[in-house]
Write a protein that holds these residues in place. Structure first.
Motif, PDB file in Angstrom:
ATOM      1  N   GLU A 131       0.823  -1.209   0.000  1.00  0.00           N
ATOM      2  CA  GLU A 131       0.000   0.000   0.000  1.00  0.00           C
ATOM      3  C   GLU A 131       0.860   1.263   0.000  1.00  0.00           C
ATOM      4  O   GLU A 131       0.487   2.264  -0.608  1.00  0.00           O
ATOM      5  N   THR A 132       2.003   1.231   0.675  1.00  0.00           N
ATOM      6  CA  THR A 132       2.920   2.372   0.629  1.00  0.00           C
ATOM      7  C   THR A 132       3.423   2.591  -0.784  1.00  0.00           C
ATOM      8  O   THR A 132       3.455   3.726  -1.282  1.00  0.00           O
ATOM      9  N   TYR A 133       3.812   1.500  -1.440  1.00  0.00           N
ATOM     10  CA  TYR A 133       4.330   1.597  -2.811  1.00  0.00           C
ATOM     11  C   TYR A 133       3.291   2.205  -3.744  1.00  0.00           C
ATOM     12  O   TYR A 133       3.582   3.151  -4.486  1.00  0.00           O
ATOM     13  N   LYS A 134       2.077   1.688  -3.707  1.00  0.00           N
ATOM     14  CA  LYS A 134       1.022   2.196  -4.590  1.00  0.00           C
ATOM     15  C   LYS A 134       0.675   3.644  -4.270  1.00  0.00           C
ATOM     16  O   LYS A 134       0.430   4.448  -5.174  1.00  0.00           O
ATOM     17  N   VAL A 136       2.589   6.101  -2.689  1.00  0.00           N
ATOM     18  CA  VAL A 136       3.613   7.105  -3.002  1.00  0.00           C
ATOM     19  C   VAL A 136       3.876   7.187  -4.507  1.00  0.00           C
ATOM     20  O   VAL A 136       4.261   8.250  -5.015  1.00  0.00           O
ATOM     21  N   LYS A 137       3.648   6.088  -5.217  1.00  0.00           N
ATOM     22  CA  LYS A 137       3.796   6.133  -6.672  1.00  0.00           C
ATOM     23  C   LYS A 137       2.702   6.983  -7.297  1.00  0.00           C
ATOM     24  O   LYS A 137       2.950   7.814  -8.179  1.00  0.00           O
ATOM     25  N   LYS A 138       1.482   6.803  -6.827  1.00  0.00           N
ATOM     26  CA  LYS A 138       0.348   7.571  -7.340  1.00  0.00           C
ATOM     27  C   LYS A 138       0.488   9.051  -7.009  1.00  0.00           C
ATOM     28  O   LYS A 138       0.244   9.921  -7.859  1.00  0.00           O
ATOM     29  N   GLU A 139       0.880   9.354  -5.777  1.00  0.00           N
ATOM     30  CA  GLU A 139       0.962  10.744  -5.331  1.00  0.00           C
ATOM     31  C   GLU A 139       2.320  11.389  -5.604  1.00  0.00           C
ATOM     32  O   GLU A 139       2.506  12.574  -5.348  1.00  0.00           O
ATOM     33  N   LYS A 140       3.270  10.574  -6.105  1.00  0.00           N
ATOM     34  CA  LYS A 140       4.608  11.073  -6.448  1.00  0.00           C
ATOM     35  C   LYS A 140       5.274  11.761  -5.258  1.00  0.00           C
ATOM     36  O   LYS A 140       5.759  12.892  -5.344  1.00  0.00           O
ATOM     37  N   LEU A 141       5.293  11.051  -4.144  1.00  0.00           N
ATOM     38  CA  LEU A 141       5.824  11.603  -2.897  1.00  0.00           C
ATOM     39  C   LEU A 141       7.291  11.249  -2.655  1.00  0.00           C
ATOM     40  O   LEU A 141       7.939  11.848  -1.816  1.00  0.00           O
ATOM     41  N   LEU A 142       7.803  10.234  -3.371  1.00  0.00           N
ATOM     42  CA  LEU A 142       9.180   9.801  -3.162  1.00  0.00           C
ATOM     43  C   LEU A 142       9.924   9.743  -4.486  1.00  0.00           C
ATOM     44  O   LEU A 142       9.323   9.675  -5.556  1.00  0.00           O
ATOM     45  N   GLN A 146      13.753   5.429  -4.064  1.00  0.00           N
ATOM     46  CA  GLN A 146      13.052   4.992  -2.861  1.00  0.00           C
ATOM     47  C   GLN A 146      11.929   4.010  -3.192  1.00  0.00           C
ATOM     48  O   GLN A 146      11.662   3.085  -2.424  1.00  0.00           O
ATOM     49  N   LEU A 147      11.309   4.191  -4.328  1.00  0.00           N
ATOM     50  CA  LEU A 147      10.318   3.221  -4.793  1.00  0.00           C
ATOM     51  C   LEU A 147      10.986   1.882  -5.078  1.00  0.00           C
ATOM     52  O   LEU A 147      10.433   0.827  -4.775  1.00  0.00           O
ATOM     53  N   PRO A 185      19.363  -8.427  -6.439  1.00  0.00           N
ATOM     54  CA  PRO A 185      18.111  -7.675  -6.541  1.00  0.00           C
ATOM     55  C   PRO A 185      18.025  -6.810  -7.795  1.00  0.00           C
ATOM     56  O   PRO A 185      17.113  -5.990  -7.929  1.00  0.00           O
ATOM     57  N   GLU A 186      18.946  -6.970  -8.733  1.00  0.00           N
ATOM     58  CA  GLU A 186      18.991  -6.088  -9.899  1.00  0.00           C
ATOM     59  C   GLU A 186      17.718  -6.153 -10.734  1.00  0.00           C
ATOM     60  O   GLU A 186      17.338  -5.174 -11.370  1.00  0.00           O
ATOM     61  N   THR A 187      17.074  -7.300 -10.758  1.00  0.00           N
ATOM     62  CA  THR A 187      15.847  -7.437 -11.556  1.00  0.00           C
ATOM     63  C   THR A 187      14.594  -7.423 -10.686  1.00  0.00           C
ATOM     64  O   THR A 187      13.527  -7.845 -11.117  1.00  0.00           O
ATOM     65  N   PHE A 188      14.724  -6.935  -9.466  1.00  0.00           N
ATOM     66  CA  PHE A 188      13.566  -6.855  -8.559  1.00  0.00           C
ATOM     67  C   PHE A 188      12.706  -5.641  -8.933  1.00  0.00           C
ATOM     68  O   PHE A 188      12.616  -4.660  -8.214  1.00  0.00           O
ATOM     69  N   THR A 189      12.070  -5.724 -10.064  1.00  0.00           N
ATOM     70  CA  THR A 189      11.235  -4.640 -10.561  1.00  0.00           C
ATOM     71  C   THR A 189       9.784  -4.844 -10.140  1.00  0.00           C
ATOM     72  O   THR A 189       9.410  -5.907  -9.629  1.00  0.00           O
ATOM     73  N   GLU A 190       8.960  -3.851 -10.391  1.00  0.00           N
ATOM     74  CA  GLU A 190       7.538  -3.968 -10.097  1.00  0.00           C
ATOM     75  C   GLU A 190       6.906  -5.087 -10.917  1.00  0.00           C
ATOM     76  O   GLU A 190       6.097  -5.860 -10.400  1.00  0.00           O
TER      77      GLU A 190
END
Length: 250
Positions: A131-134, A136-142, A146-147, A185-190
């Protein structure tokens, strides 16, 4: 003719006033929404985000006695996270509230399995990261880096959660995930996280180790192939030698 001119001028003036008022209301509502979204982040997400990351780093540290200060206790982090959620529950959405309540019931409900309480705790942490990821991504807070960090720990917590779910032993699961540093973790993408959610969704226990190996083997750091194979073998041995009781059966 003059009357029509006055009427049309009046209509234009009224329309302009209404449009201006509507635009001002839009800007005001937008500012208020941004202010409230920032308040949610500052009061709920930000105070516990670093604690969730710290909990993983401390609990799963490969060389805990060497790397972690003696006075540091992960139980303090757990308590702080729970207290922050409880005092700011008004900012939480339904997934967070549901995960929190699932864990909260173990304040009075006995865990006869010995692992479901820990599983529910990891589920809460994973939900908070999700929920933090979704949010801050939506609101462009970080910033983007950091994402990336949050997504990195989403994947780690997800694998940890799966290990407990399939092994049914929190200590064994933690020991196995403690060797997860051998995974790059190089390919630990969304998109990779979303792929793992789908890939593991309906995997039966007897196939879990196989899927675990197939999804992560190509990410093993050079020189750590033997350690990774030990992880897979430990998963297989623990699954074959244990019987998992679901939380609905406990």
């Amino acid at each position: 003719m003059n009357n029509y001119t006055v009427l049309i001028s009046g209509l234009f003036a009224l329309t302009g006033a209404l449009v201006g008022q509507a635009y001002n209301n839009f800007l005001t509502n937008k500012r208020e929404r941004k202010k409230y979204e920032k308040e949610i982040y500052q009061e709920l997400f930000s105070p516990i985000l670093l604690d969730i990351i710290a909990f993983y780093d401390i609990k799963t540290n490969w060389r805990r006695g060497h790397d972690i200060r003696d006075h540091v206790k992960e139980d303090d982090l757990v308590l702080h996270i729970k207290e922050k959620i409880s005092s700011n529950i008004k900012y939480a959405n339904s997934p967070i509230i549901s995960a929190y309540h699932d864990l909260k019931r173990f304040d009075y409900y006995e865990d006869f399995t010995g692992f479901i309480q820990e599983q529910k705790w990891l589920k809460l942490c994973l939900t908070l990261l999700d929920e933090t990821y979704k949010f801050v991504k939506k609101e462009k807070l970080l910033h983007e880096n950091q994402l990336v960090l949050i997504n990195n720990y989403r994947i780690k917590y997800f694998i940890w959660y799966l290990l407990i779910e399939h092994i049914g032993d929190q200590d064994q699961a933690t020991e196995i995930i403690s060797a997860f540093w051998c995974i790059s973790p190089e390919t630990f993408t969304e998109s990779f996280y979303e792929h793992l959610l789908v890939r593991f969704e309906h995997v039966k226990r007897e196939y879990f180790a196989t899927v675990f190996e197939s999804e992560l083997k190509h990410l093993v750091i050079d020189g750590c192939e033997g350690l990774f194979q030990e992880m897979v073998e430990r998963i297989e041995n623990n699954i074959s030698g244990s019987t998992v009781i679901s939380d609905t059966d406990s």
